[in-house]
Structure formats: C-alpha cells, structure tokens
Scaffold this motif. Structure first.
Motif, short mmCIF file in Angstrom:
data_model
loop_
_atom_site.label_atom_id
_atom_site.label_comp_id
_atom_site.label_asym_id
_atom_site.label_seq_id
_atom_site.Cartn_x
_atom_site.Cartn_y
_atom_site.Cartn_z
N THR A 62 0.81 -1.22 0.00
CA THR A 62 0.00 0.00 0.00
C THR A 62 0.84 1.27 0.00
N TYR A 63 2.14 1.13 0.30
CA TYR A 63 3.05 2.28 0.40
C TYR A 63 2.64 3.20 1.55
N ARG A 64 1.95 2.64 2.54
CA ARG A 64 1.52 3.44 3.68
C ARG A 64 2.28 3.04 4.94
N THR A 65 2.43 4.03 5.83
CA THR A 65 3.07 3.76 7.11
C THR A 65 2.32 4.50 8.22
N PHE A 66 2.30 3.89 9.38
CA PHE A 66 1.59 4.46 10.53
C PHE A 66 2.57 4.90 11.62
N ILE A 67 3.83 5.02 11.26
CA ILE A 67 4.85 5.33 12.26
C ILE A 67 4.60 6.72 12.85
N SER A 68 4.79 6.82 14.16
CA SER A 68 4.57 8.10 14.84
C SER A 68 5.78 9.01 14.71
N ILE A 69 5.57 10.29 14.91
CA ILE A 69 6.66 11.26 14.87
C ILE A 69 7.69 10.96 15.94
N ARG A 70 7.19 10.57 17.12
CA ARG A 70 8.11 10.23 18.21
C ARG A 70 8.98 9.04 17.85
N ARG A 71 8.37 8.02 17.23
CA ARG A 71 9.14 6.84 16.84
C ARG A 71 10.16 7.17 15.74
N LEU A 72 9.78 8.03 14.82
CA LEU A 72 10.72 8.47 13.78
C LEU A 72 11.91 9.20 14.40
N ALA A 73 11.61 10.04 15.38
CA ALA A 73 12.68 10.78 16.06
C ALA A 73 13.63 9.83 16.77
N ILE A 94 -0.21 12.96 3.71
CA ILE A 94 -0.73 12.67 5.05
C ILE A 94 -2.21 12.37 4.88
N LEU A 95 -2.56 11.09 4.98
CA LEU A 95 -3.94 10.68 4.74
C LEU A 95 -4.83 10.92 5.94
N ASP A 96 -4.26 10.79 7.12
CA ASP A 96 -5.06 10.96 8.34
C ASP A 96 -4.16 11.50 9.43
N GLU A 97 -4.32 12.76 9.77
CA GLU A 97 -3.47 13.39 10.77
C GLU A 97 -4.16 13.36 12.12
N LYS A 98 -3.49 12.73 13.09
CA LYS A 98 -4.09 12.57 14.41
C LYS A 98 -3.17 13.16 15.47
N LYS A 99 -3.75 13.78 16.44
CA LYS A 99 -2.97 14.34 17.54
C LYS A 99 -2.79 13.27 18.63
N ARG A 129 -1.47 10.42 18.37
CA ARG A 129 -1.38 9.06 17.83
C ARG A 129 -0.63 9.09 16.50
N SER A 130 -0.41 7.90 15.94
CA SER A 130 0.32 7.82 14.69
C SER A 130 -0.50 8.37 13.54
N ASN A 131 0.14 9.18 12.71
CA ASN A 131 -0.49 9.63 11.48
C ASN A 131 -0.42 8.51 10.44
N ILE A 132 -1.23 8.64 9.40
CA ILE A 132 -1.17 7.71 8.28
C ILE A 132 -0.52 8.44 7.12
N TYR A 133 0.65 7.94 6.72
CA TYR A 133 1.38 8.56 5.62
C TYR A 133 1.37 7.61 4.42
N GLU A 134 1.35 8.17 3.25
CA GLU A 134 1.45 7.38 2.03
C GLU A 134 2.65 7.89 1.23
N ILE A 135 3.62 7.01 1.01
CA ILE A 135 4.79 7.37 0.22
C ILE A 135 4.39 7.43 -1.25
N GLN A 136 4.75 8.51 -1.90
CA GLN A 136 4.40 8.68 -3.31
C GLN A 136 5.47 8.07 -4.22
N LYS A 137 5.03 7.52 -5.33
CA LYS A 137 5.96 6.89 -6.28
C LYS A 137 6.51 7.97 -7.21
N THR A 138 7.57 8.60 -6.76
CA THR A 138 8.18 9.68 -7.53
C THR A 138 9.57 9.27 -7.98
N GLY A 139 10.06 9.93 -8.99
CA GLY A 139 11.43 9.70 -9.44
C GLY A 139 11.57 8.47 -10.30
N LYS A 140 12.54 8.51 -11.19
CA LYS A 140 12.81 7.40 -12.10
C LYS A 140 14.00 6.58 -11.63
#
Length: 256
Positions: free
Chosen positions: A45-56, A81-86, A88-99
């Motif tokens: 799905t190219y989606r991730t639910f990782i939180s900002i705190r976990r990324l940090a 950002i498909l679903d921004e939550k305070k 809790r983890s946001n829902i991000y979708e990585i876009q298929k960019t670049g060759k």
C-alpha cells in the motif's frame, strides 16, 4: 537462485528527493527521515503508521526536526498525510516519484556506529557516486559541489568527512584529473560499502545480473534444442518418403 532475504531487505531512495518543487531544498536530514518512513511502510500500500516520536527515536533527531522534514516531504509531493491525528500515529502514504533510485539496506539504517548526520549525508551523497565495482562508492566531485547539491554548508560536510575518515569508512586519494575551476588535481573519495553494511546489496545485484545472463543463455539453448528437434523431425519425414518410394539409392529413381 536462492537469495538471502535478510541482507536483501532495503529501502529505495529517489535521486534528487523532492526535486519537483524547486523551492524546497532537501538536506541530508530530510533524506534520513524519508528513508525511515520507507523502512516502516507496507510494501503493497506504500503506507506507514509510524509516529513522529518513533521516527525521532529511529533517526536519533529531535521531534521538531522530524516535523520539519515531514512538512518539506509533504510540500514536495514525496508523501501524503492521509489521516493526521494528535497524540497518535499519522497515516502517511509514500508517493511513487522519481525514475532513478539508490538502495540502502536496513542494516545501514540501523547501524549504531554511524551518527544521524553521517547517515543523512551518505544517503544524500550516494547518487553522486559510482558504485559499479560493488566495493566502494566513489566520487571525484569537490566538497563544494557536493555541499551545494545536498544543500548544506561546506564546513559541515568537511567535518562529517573527517569523522568518516577517522572511522575508516572514507578514504581519499589524489587523481591525475585537473579541476577546471581551481587548476588543481581532483581528489577521489572512496566510501567503503562493507563498513556501512551496503556491500551485500551490490553483491546481490551482481548475482541477479549473472542469473539474468544465465537465464538468457538457457532460453537461447532451449530455442536451439527446439530447432534441432524440428530439423530431426524433418529428416525423419524425408527418410520415410524415400523408403516408401524405394528411393534408398537416389540413382535408381526413375521419373514416370
């Protein structure tokens, strides 16, 4: 051909991350945050639910730094950002960019002997190197050129290069190539891929390339075998015709 799934796990980082939006200048930290997001995404799905705190925590940077990078990645069209939550983890979708992409192993991203700043620079820099021999990532670009491309200061890059040299990861040597601007000989910089857990990716690449060559040879041999079989069938058919018409000795054949 069986592959080692553990060493083959990697993230793909596009060249010129965020380049579609010329106003946004992606620095090595942005490459780092993007890479950890890709490491945690669902490959279907190219989606991730990782939180900002976990990324940090994974990137070993501050929450504010992560938030700034996410904003830049979003504005540049690299993520949605498909679903921004305070809280809790946001829902991000990585876009298929670049060759074109550079591959970085999970082991590289999780390697404890590299600082966040060092990882970010290696992530942003590899696209400007030659990794064809599978042992080193080599560049003859000057520090000024690399710093400009990665949108960081030359002093910062010099300091990180010194750190990498102290760890034995980076080696430098003079080349016979003359820099047209300075008139001095260019310096070649070699990043030891084995020391940053990257060499296995290039070994796997070579194995895959050899496997493709072998498969191509197998296809050609299969085609030759089919053609030989057809020729043998044609020979057998002609033999049957000769035998039916008593033509074992062609000189005795008479036209009616």
């Amino acid at each position: 051909m069986e592959k080692n799934n553990k060493t083959a796990r990697h993230v793909q980082v596009p060249h010129d991350l965020g380049n579609k939006n010329k106003e946004i200048k992606m620095n090595p930290t942005d490459y780092l945050i993007y890479s950890y997001m890709r490491q945690c995404m669902d490959k279907y799905t190219y989606r991730t639910f990782i939180s900002i705190r976990r990324l940090a925590e994974k990137a070993d940077v501050s929450i504010n730094t992560v938030q700034n990078s996410i904003k830049k990645l979003r504005d540049a069209g690299e993520i949605k950002i498909l679903d921004e939550k305070k809280g809790r983890s946001n829902i991000y979708e990585i876009q298929k960019t670049g060759k074109y992409f550079e591959k970085f192993s999970y082991e590289f991203l999780d390697y404890q002997n590299l600082e966040a700043e060092e990882k970010g620079i290696l992530l942003a820099m590899q696209q400007y190197t030659d990794t064809s021999n599978g042992q080193f990532a080599v560049t003859t670009k000057s520090k000024e050129e690399l710093a400009t491309k990665m949108h960081i200061g030359t002093r910062v890059l010099t300091r990180v290069f010194n750190q990498l040299e102290e760890k034995g990861i980076l080696q430098t040597s003079s080349t016979p190539i003359i820099d047209k601007v300075t008139g001095l000989r260019k310096t070649a910089r070699y990043i030891d891929l084995a020391l940053i857990c990257q060499a296995m990716l290039f070994i796997n690449k070579k194995v895959d390339e050899q496997g493709e060559i072998i498969n191509e040879h197998d296809k050609r041999l299969h085609t030759v075998d089919k053609n030989m079989l057809k020729m043998q069938e044609e020979i057998n058919r002609l033999k049957e015709i000769i035998e039916k018409n008593n033509l074992k000795d062609p000189l005795t054949f008479k036209f009616e």
